[in-house]
Design an enzyme around this catalytic site. Structure first.
Site, PDB file in Angstrom:
ATOM      1  CG  ASP A   7      -1.833   1.170   1.293  1.00 40.74           C
ATOM      2  OD1 ASP A   7      -2.203   1.694   0.224  1.00 40.74           O
ATOM      3  OD2 ASP A   7      -2.194   1.580   2.413  1.00 40.74           O
ATOM      4  CD  GLU A  68      -4.526   1.615  -2.491  1.00 35.40           C
ATOM      5  OE1 GLU A  68      -5.175   0.921  -1.691  1.00 35.40           O
ATOM      6  OE2 GLU A  68      -4.199   2.794  -2.280  1.00 35.40           O
ATOM      7  CG  ASP A 141      -0.772   3.067   6.067  1.00 34.61           C
ATOM      8  OD1 ASP A 141      -1.371   3.672   5.172  1.00 34.61           O
ATOM      9  OD2 ASP A 141      -0.483   3.574   7.166  1.00 34.61           O
TER      10      ASP A 141
END
Length: 182
Positions: A7, A68, A141
């Site tokens: 992420d 991501e 996260d």
């Protein structure tokens, strides 16, 4: 299969490692974050992210990486930093010849919770349930990174197999055309 989820972010780059396969129980191997200081210069922060990701790749030897996909946000500075961190992650994986899959936040949310509009708490709760954990990975996260790895295992690997099959089919057709002078 072992997947490392990332992420991306400049201050906190969430990272999670999950083992598993479609139809088999998944296991979280590790979760955490690579952190940089907000007052550091951008080049130093990007180097810190690269070193951190490389260390995770060395330590956990994943078979694939899920990152991501950066999406447009209202704050251009934030999206630029996220995009730069994302690029570092993709380069680290590519340097090792690892397959990389990019997933949008809504795709990950839909895969994990059934709704592309789920909030962070819902994603964290479902990650904990899927992996049979007492609580979601921390920081948030890291939970998002673990969700990315799960999404890859459930969706990305199938998409990758389809893409490889299409490439193989296209090569077969091309070879047949060459053999027959078409």
């Amino acid at each position: 299969m072992r997947v490392l989820g990332i992420d991306p972010g400049l201050t906190r780059c969430g990272i999670g490692v999950v083992d598993g396969a479609v139809g088999a129980p998944l296991t979280m191997v590790a979760a955490g974050a690579v952190r940089t200081l907000a007052d550091e210069e951008l080049p130093a922060r990007l180097l810190g992210i690269e070193k951190g990701i490389e260390q995770w790749l060395d330590d956990y030897q994943p078979d694939a990486v899920a990152v991501e996909r950066v999406f447009a946000q209202h704050n251009v500075r934030t999206v630029m930093g996220t995009a730069q961190a994302s690029a570092i992650a993709v380069v680290c994986a590519a340097r090792r010849g690892l397959p990389v899959s990019l997933h949008t936040p809504s795709e990950v949310k839909a895969a994990i919770t059934g709704s592309g509009r789920a909030d962070k708490a819902q994603v964290g709760t479902m990650v904990a349930r899927i992996l049979r954990l007492d609580s979601p990975p921390r920081p948030a996260d890291a939970a998002d990174a673990v969700a990315l790895a799960i999404c890859y295992l459930w969706r990305g690997s199938a998409q990758e197999r389809i893409a490889r099959a299409r490439q193989k089919f296209a090569r077969t057709i091309e070879l047949a055309r060459q053999r027959h002078g078409l």
